[in-house]
Motif scaffolding. Sequence first.
Motif, short mmCIF file in Angstrom:
data_model
loop_
_atom_site.label_atom_id
_atom_site.label_comp_id
_atom_site.label_asym_id
_atom_site.label_seq_id
_atom_site.Cartn_x
_atom_site.Cartn_y
_atom_site.Cartn_z
N TYR A 1 0.82 -1.21 0.00
CA TYR A 1 0.00 0.00 0.00
C TYR A 1 0.86 1.27 0.00
CZ TYR A 1 -4.21 -2.74 1.01
OH TYR A 1 -5.26 -3.62 0.95
N LYS A 2 0.40 2.26 -0.77
CA LYS A 2 0.94 3.62 -0.72
C LYS A 2 -0.05 4.48 0.06
CE LYS A 2 2.25 7.60 -3.52
NZ LYS A 2 2.34 8.16 -4.89
N GLU A 3 0.52 5.22 1.04
CA GLU A 3 -0.34 5.99 1.94
C GLU A 3 -0.44 7.44 1.46
OE1 GLU A 3 0.58 7.48 6.28
OE2 GLU A 3 0.01 5.35 6.35
N LYS B 1 -3.61 2.68 -0.98
CA LYS B 1 -3.87 2.08 -2.29
C LYS B 1 -2.73 1.18 -2.66
CE LYS B 1 -5.34 3.24 -6.99
NZ LYS B 1 -5.72 4.34 -7.91
N CYS B 2 -3.06 -0.10 -3.02
CA CYS B 2 -2.04 -1.09 -3.36
C CYS B 2 -1.40 -0.73 -4.70
CB CYS B 2 -2.64 -2.49 -3.41
SG CYS B 2 -1.40 -3.77 -3.80
N LYS B 3 -0.06 -0.70 -4.72
CA LYS B 3 0.67 -0.38 -5.94
C LYS B 3 0.54 -1.49 -6.99
CE LYS B 3 4.25 2.18 -3.42
NZ LYS B 3 5.70 2.25 -3.10
N HIS C 1 -8.47 1.46 0.39
CA HIS C 1 -9.40 1.68 1.48
C HIS C 1 -8.91 2.87 2.29
CE1 HIS C 1 -6.23 -0.73 3.38
NE2 HIS C 1 -6.58 -0.16 4.53
N THR C 2 -9.76 3.40 3.12
CA THR C 2 -9.38 4.54 3.96
C THR C 2 -9.29 4.11 5.41
OG1 THR C 2 -11.67 5.23 4.22
CG2 THR C 2 -10.44 6.22 2.40
#
Length: 278
Positions: free
Chosen positions: A70-72, A89-91, A97-98
Amino acid sequence: MKKFILVLINSILVVMLFMLSGCRMEPHDHRYKEISRIDPTCETDGEAEFECYECDSTYTETLPATGHDYKETIKIKATCETAGKKELKCKNCGDSHTETIPAIAHNYKEVDTEPTCDKDGEKGKICENCGDGHIEVTPALGHNYTVSVTAATCETNGSRTYECLTCGSGYAETIYATGHSWVSVSNTIHHDEEGHYEPREMIVCLCGEGFDTFDDFLEHSLWYIDPSNFEGGTIPESEIDRHGSYEKATKDVWVVDKEAYDETETYSYCSVCGKVSE
């Protein structure tokens, strides 16, 4: 006859199969190659199948799921009193998801600074994260200056130096030279005549006065003989005798080389320091 031939052929095939199976049963080190693969995903395992180069031996290996990378991204920044929100969000697969970011809470720091000559003091507490808090300001003390003066003169600058008795800081001011206060003066200088004595052949009266010509002597003598020149109209006989005769003689006579004259000298001087202008 045909039946015999078929039996013979079958016998030969059985022998060949036996020979081949005997070859494969010989012991050896397996050398495997990958023959198929199902790649894992973020959430599901994959697998890879391997087969020996020399025999039919195979095996299957499970490839573990990679997990999300995930990228935050901060959507709402958390403060000391309110929660924030971030998106993950998964790269690799795009899954997102939030999540809630908890409020970070105040981080108060005590403030206690004494005032100085030129800086206010502070006392209270303040949050290092958001600045919330209460600070009381103590006004600066102000400098306590002592002053020393080097006086300016007509030609040189002086100075006025300030030094704080509390903190030691200070500064200096220039006192500019005042300049001369000129006063004009005029003096009259008298120069006497210049000359010399030289001997001269003259007509000398018995009174001692000498004359260049007889006419000059005669005019002198008659002035004394004339009674109108004297108060009461009379002159003592002795005076007439003294101015009535002469003799020729050599007498030192004053010869003027340079007439007497007055010279005016003008100059200026400073009424403050006494310097005389050139």
